[in-house]
Design a protein around this motif. Structure first.
Motif, PDB file in Angstrom:
ATOM      1  N   ILE A 241       1.671   4.245   2.880  1.00  0.00           N
ATOM      2  CA  ILE A 241       2.439   3.416   1.956  1.00  0.00           C
ATOM      3  C   ILE A 241       1.705   3.428   0.611  1.00  0.00           C
ATOM      4  CG2 ILE A 241       3.278   1.068   1.473  1.00  0.00           C
ATOM      5  CD1 ILE A 241       3.496   0.612   4.435  1.00  0.00           C
TER       6      ILE A 241
ATOM      7  N   HIS B 245       8.351   3.831  -0.172  1.00  0.00           N
ATOM      8  CA  HIS B 245       9.456   3.100   0.429  1.00  0.00           C
ATOM      9  C   HIS B 245       9.372   1.685  -0.121  1.00  0.00           C
ATOM     10  CE1 HIS B 245       8.966   6.345   3.723  1.00  0.00           C
ATOM     11  NE2 HIS B 245       9.481   6.805   2.620  1.00  0.00           N
TER      12      HIS B 245
ATOM     13  N   GLN C 216       8.490  -1.863   1.207  1.00  0.00           N
ATOM     14  CA  GLN C 216       7.201  -1.912   1.895  1.00  0.00           C
ATOM     15  C   GLN C 216       6.043  -1.943   0.913  1.00  0.00           C
ATOM     16  OE1 GLN C 216       6.771  -0.711   5.615  1.00  0.00           O
ATOM     17  NE2 GLN C 216       8.427   0.750   5.694  1.00  0.00           N
ATOM     18  N   ILE C 217       6.146  -1.117  -0.120  1.00  0.00           N
ATOM     19  CA  ILE C 217       5.045  -1.090  -1.089  1.00  0.00           C
ATOM     20  C   ILE C 217       4.998  -2.419  -1.845  1.00  0.00           C
ATOM     21  CG2 ILE C 217       6.464   0.296  -2.705  1.00  0.00           C
ATOM     22  CD1 ILE C 217       2.708   0.376  -2.558  1.00  0.00           C
TER      23      ILE C 217
ATOM     24  N   HIS D  79       1.725  -1.051  12.227  1.00  0.00           N
ATOM     25  CA  HIS D  79       2.918  -0.458  11.617  1.00  0.00           C
ATOM     26  C   HIS D  79       3.391   0.770  12.395  1.00  0.00           C
ATOM     27  CE1 HIS D  79       5.730   1.032   8.663  1.00  0.00           C
ATOM     28  NE2 HIS D  79       5.596  -0.105   7.993  1.00  0.00           N
TER      29      HIS D  79
ATOM     30  N   SER E  74       0.096   6.220   8.177  1.00  0.00           N
ATOM     31  CA  SER E  74       1.212   5.871   7.301  1.00  0.00           C
ATOM     32  C   SER E  74       0.637   5.608   5.920  1.00  0.00           C
ATOM     33  CB  SER E  74       1.901   4.632   7.865  1.00  0.00           C
ATOM     34  OG  SER E  74       2.788   4.113   6.931  1.00  0.00           O
TER      35      SER E  74
ATOM     36  N   LEU F  75      -2.177   0.378   9.398  1.00  0.00           N
ATOM     37  CA  LEU F  75      -1.430   1.597   9.097  1.00  0.00           C
ATOM     38  C   LEU F  75      -2.073   2.761   9.835  1.00  0.00           C
ATOM     39  CD1 LEU F  75      -1.092   1.127   5.235  1.00  0.00           C
ATOM     40  CD2 LEU F  75       0.611   0.569   6.976  1.00  0.00           C
TER      41      LEU F  75
ATOM     42  N   ASN G 241       3.955   7.173   0.072  1.00  0.00           N
ATOM     43  CA  ASN G 241       5.389   7.070   0.334  1.00  0.00           C
ATOM     44  C   ASN G 241       5.817   5.792  -0.363  1.00  0.00           C
ATOM     45  OD1 ASN G 241       5.978   4.725   2.078  1.00  0.00           O
ATOM     46  ND2 ASN G 241       4.880   5.786   3.685  1.00  0.00           N
TER      47      ASN G 241
END
Ligand code: SF4
Ligand code: SF4
Ligand code: SF4
Lengths: 178, 748
Positions: free
Chosen positions: B216, B221, B224-225, B335, B214, B211, B219
């Motif tokens: 995660i 999303h 993805q998580i 990613h 990013s 990452l 965020n």
């Protein structure tokens, strides 16, 4: 039967979905919560560590809250789940003071409220508690400790875990995988 | 001095004439009946299929009501590949969008009262008649292509259809040039295909997830998580590159606390290590790629030692992490991130990310990037759209040729006439995006708005952009309406349906109704031949072997894949949609456009003394302006805080919880103050805050004045010459500790 819950601190991201799901499922009024997220950070930049925990009532086997309740509103229900009967609660707050985990809050309708493990509204219908079923990281495990095949029994066999403030002698049934 | 034609109006400033009207809700039997038909008989325990609108992930779920028939909760649909039965906190709290008492309640029209601009509450007919007359006038005088739509979310399909029918293709979403554009273009020029949304990252089977900035987990999303958590369970290595100790960093085997703005140097060093050590997929590179020898020569000087001086990352860590990636390959993902408009060379940085993935052979491989497929749903037949005289890209002719979507800031900039160019955008329709927070450089946005003849804002909430509108149209929330089918690409082609769970509150209307009604007033009925959304959806669904009735029961339907496998077969002959038909390590498109065909490192601006780089990001419980006033979600977080390293706090004598204002490099001072959070989790050369707070409309009762709006401090915008992305991470702030000093009042 002994209901218990395990939360994987290695996967929990602290998103608080468990908190919102509990609020909407159990109609917890806005501004109050039955579960909450704790983030503990250790170290100095860049040697850092964080532990994130979704916490709630520990459904203690030896609960000071049940012991101190003058009306019997706080009681043990099926599977050792600690519940409050709103009708019997006079809102004196003794239980709030006795709980080492700060798990109870005074509901604006005049009684004391806290996590129920969603016993009547979900668990008895074969569903997981709301927080467990919503968690996007699937980091929570629930079930009967007397059943070796329940998700919580299985994960506690496999992983290292701890409980909170064990020295209080309350025998908490909320486990944190570490 | 130029006077502003347009005074900002707080939605509360209703003209006296409007107040009486605002209280009476004008009922449109058409929409009300349509909704009633379905909602009737919907009692406790019954559920209504929907898909979430709190973010673009569009998770499908079920809306449940309580005994009183009130919407109580939303739960994910088990069959939905976007959410697997689990919503994120924002989706779970999505009921707050519906219950929010600060919602826009009735159409508003800008008018003058005692020389002051105010909003007058009007009925839908008056509002839409006004807009239709203006649109006809603009079309006659300037052409229909002078009308642009800025959109985010489900309303875009309805209003986009209207605009195309009217003769304009100028439809744009800030989610491209203010967010994920560079990654789409970076991957498009390399692999001939984009990342899509939801991302085609095969995280659940990945052995190594890298990452880069990013976050995660912050965020949310959803897919993805969820998959990252699965990957953690399976023992995947996570490598996080971030100047901030993000939640993801705390779950990572390696955290690389990089000096901000130097990511490109790290990416080049990783390429150098992979190639020098032969740690790349030789067969894949030989079979599928173009320009390996050029790349090899190009990265030869970029050793980990070279990168160390730039990034502050230990060369051994650079080597070790490169080896981890290689050992996991091809089940490895570097990613591409999502919000990647940072420094203005972002497409090049994302090219570097794409190249790393190509070297490791992860594209088209399990645990890398899968080949997504979208359900093929036919459109309801309508007449052919008129061909506009001008395409939207003419607004920025000769620039951003590699952009594969319309560049929002390109439209915004072109709205301001200059001597050499008059693109004469005369009207904007803005739907579901608070442009005042989405577009950087607010002054430019306001200048553009002032050049318009008409600004129509369609939203559910009185977000700041509504204050600049001539007409505000209150759309109802996603829980009160039908929308087009969700049909995003995924591992399995699938569709999801949104059905209203309740009638629109107040005098709000569904977006489809607003578009259709406006179309009728413009004489465009032929383009909206369906009676209502039920007829439209049922027609589409029957064409693909389902029906609206079935979808109301199941919410989500999956279809078998038809055209390609999820992954490349071993040794498969694959042709890529690039000029050479290969994966272009060396980009011929970039070269043809006069850009570096291989990514190079460019140093970026650094903070002056006493200034700190402003970094912003997400919190798991919010989606920017969209949720800033949501009662359920503000309950979890109602303001942003400023993350400050303890060393910096000590230097400035800052205390935890103290309120400070911020001043940026251009002397812009934040409108509001923000509380300081002293934490080791942020580097000493940067400060961090969550984007989407600091709202200045009092009508947002829970969001007003809570924290700082980072966008107002983002005035140094680095535009990516490749695709027009607005780089926003070259802004630097300093603290103003005396927040009540008049000297520090915001100059307007
Ligand atoms: S929902 Fe799951 S990941 Fe989110 S805070 Fe709760 S336990 Fe942690
Ligand atoms: S956590 Fe507190 S409220 Fe819950 S059982 Fe134990 S003592 Fe009682
Ligand atoms: S990720 Fe969360 S906010 Fe986004 S669509 Fe899914 S549930 Fe809604």
């Amino acid at each position: 039967m002994r209901y218990a819950m395990a939360v994987d601190t290695k996967k929990c991201v602290g998103c608080s979905d468990c908190v919102v799901a509990c609020q909407t499922e159990n109609k917890v009024p806005i501004g109050y919560c039955r579960d909450w997220v704790v983030e503990v950070m250790d170290g100095t930049y860049p040697q850092l560590e964080i532990e994130i925990r979704s916490e709630r009532c520990n459904h203690c086997e030896n609960s000071p809250c049940v012991r101190c309740c003058p009306t019997g509103a706080s009681h043990y229900a099926d599977g050792g789940v600690v519940l409050v009967t709103p009708d019997e609660c006079i809102g004196c707050g003794a239980c709030i003071a006795s709980c080492p985990y700060d798990a109870r809050y005074p509901h604006p309708d005049g009684y004391v409220d806290k996590c129920t493990f969603c016993l009547d509204n979900r668990v008895k219908k074969g569903l997981d508690p709301a927080c467990v079923s919503v968690c996007p990281t699937k980091c929570m495990y629930f079930g009967d400790l007397d059943d070796p095949n329940s998700p919580v029994s299985k994960v506690l066999k496999k992983r290292k875990f701890k409980t909170l403030i064990p020295e209080a002698g309350t025998q908490p049934q909320l486990y944190f995988l570490i | 001095m130029k006077t502003n034609r347009r005074q900002f109006i707080k939605i509360g400033a209703l003209g006296t004439g409007g107040i009486a009207l605002a209280a009476t809700t004008h009922n449109w039997s058409f929409a009300a009946d349509l909704v009633k038909k379905y909602v009737a008989g919907d009692t406790a325990g019954q559920r209504t299929a929907t898909y979430c609108e709190v973010c673009f992930w569009q998770c499908a779920g079920w809306v449940y009501k309580d005994e009183d028939g009130e919407i109580q909760k939303i739960i994910g649909n088990e069959d939905d590949p976007h959410c697997n039965g689990r919503f994120c906190p924002r989706g779970t709290g999505g009921i707050g969008q519906y219950h929010d008492e600060d919602r826009l309640k009735t159409p508003l029209l800008r008018t003058k009262e005692n020389g002051k601009d105010v909003f007058k509450a009007v009925d839908w007919d008056e509002a839409l008649d006004f807009i239709a007359a203006k649109m006809k006038g603009i079309a006659e005088k300037h052409g229909p292509e002078c009308i642009a739509l800025f959109t985010h979310g489900s309303g875009g399909a309805h209003f986009g259809h209207l605009l195309k029918a009217f003769g304009s293709q100028s439809i744009t979403a800030p989610s491209f040039a203010q967010c994920r554009g560079p990654r789409e273009v970076g991957f498009l020029t390399t692999f001939g295909d984009i990342i899509y949304s939801p991302e085609r990252t095969d995280i659940r089977d990945s052995k190594c997830l890298v990452l880069i900035g990013s976050h995660i987990g912050e965020n949310m999303h959803n897919g993805q998580i969820q998959e990252m958590s699965d990957a953690i369970d399976k023992g995947a290595t996570i490598i996080t590159v971030d100047p901030r100790f993000s939640t993801a960093a705390s779950k990572s085997k390696f955290w690389l606390p990089i000096k901000p703005s130097t990511d490109m140097a790290l990416l080049l060093a990783w390429m150098n290590v992979l190639i020098e050590n032969g740690w790349y997929d030789k067969d894949y590179v030989e079979r599928y790629t173009y320009g390996f020898e050029e790349l090899k020569a190009h990265v030869q000087p970029f050793t980990p030692e070279w990168a160390y001086g730039i990034t502050t990352i230990d060369p051994n860590v650079i080597r070790k992490t490169a080896k981890e990636m290689f050992d996991a390959s091809p089940a490895v993902i570097i990613h591409p991130g999502r919000h990647v408009t940072w420094y203005g060379d972002d497409t090049q940085r994302l090219r570097a990310v794409a190249i790393l993935n190509a070297l490791l052979g992860s594209w088209g491989r399990r645990g890398g990037f899968y080949n997504p497929e979208k359900a093929n749903v036919p459109d309801f037949p309508v007449p052919e759209f008129p061909t506009p005289k001008r395409t939207p890209t003419e607004a920025y002719e000769g620039k951003y040729n590699l952009a594969n979507e319309v560049v929002s800031n390109g439209i915004c900039d072109a709205t301001i006439p200059t001597p050499d160019k008059n693109c004469s955008f005369k009207m904007w329709m803005v739907n579901g995006t608070n442009l005042m927070a989405a577009l950087p450089n607010q002054k430019q946005t306001i200048d553009a708005i002032n050049a318009l003849e008409l600004l129509v804002v369609v939203d559910t909430m009185p977000v700041e952009i509504t204050g600049y509108a001539d007409v505000v149209l209150p759309e109802c929330t996603y829980l009160e309406r039908y929308d087009m089918l969700r049909k995003s690409p995924h591992r399995e082609p699938n569709i999801a349906v949104r059905v209203p769970a309740a009638q629109p509150k107040y005098n709000s209307k569904p977006a489809d109704w607003i578009a259709k009604k406006l179309a009728e007033k413009l004489g465009l009925d032929a383009f909206f031949p369906w009676k209502d959304m039920e007829e439209l959806l049922d027609w589409q669904l029957k064409e693909i072997g389902s029906s609206l009735d079935e979808m109301k029961r199941i919410g989500v339907k999956k279809f078998p894949r038809t055209y390609d496998d999820l992954y490349f077969a071993p040794g498969e002959d694959v042709s890529f949609n690039t000029t050479t038909g290969k994966i272009e390590l060396y980009s011929t498109d970039m070269e043809a456009e006069g850009f570096d065909p291989l990514p190079v490192y460019t140093p970026h601006e650094e903070p002056a003394e006493g200034f700190y780089r402003l970094i912003y990001g997400r919190a798991p419980m919010h989606t920017f302006s969209r949720t800033a006033n949501n009662p359920n979600l503000t309950d979890l977080m109602d303001e942003n805080t400023l993350w400050v390293n303890p060393k910096v706090a000590k230097l400035w004598g800052l205390e935890a919880g103290q309120e400070v204002k911020l001043k940026n490099q251009d002397g812009i001072i934040s409108t509001f103050a923000i509380k300081v959070r002293i934490t080791e989790r942020i580097r000493w050369d940067s400060v961090y805050m969550v984007h989407g707070f600091g709202h200045n409309n009092k009508k947002l009762s829970r969001a007003h004045g809570r924290g700082i709006n980072d966008t107002e401090l983002i005035t140094n915008v680095k535009v990516d010459p490749v695709m027009g992305g607005t780089g926003m991470r070259s802004n630097f702030v300093t603290f103003i500790t005396d927040i009540y000093s008049t000297e520090n009042e915001k100059k307007s």
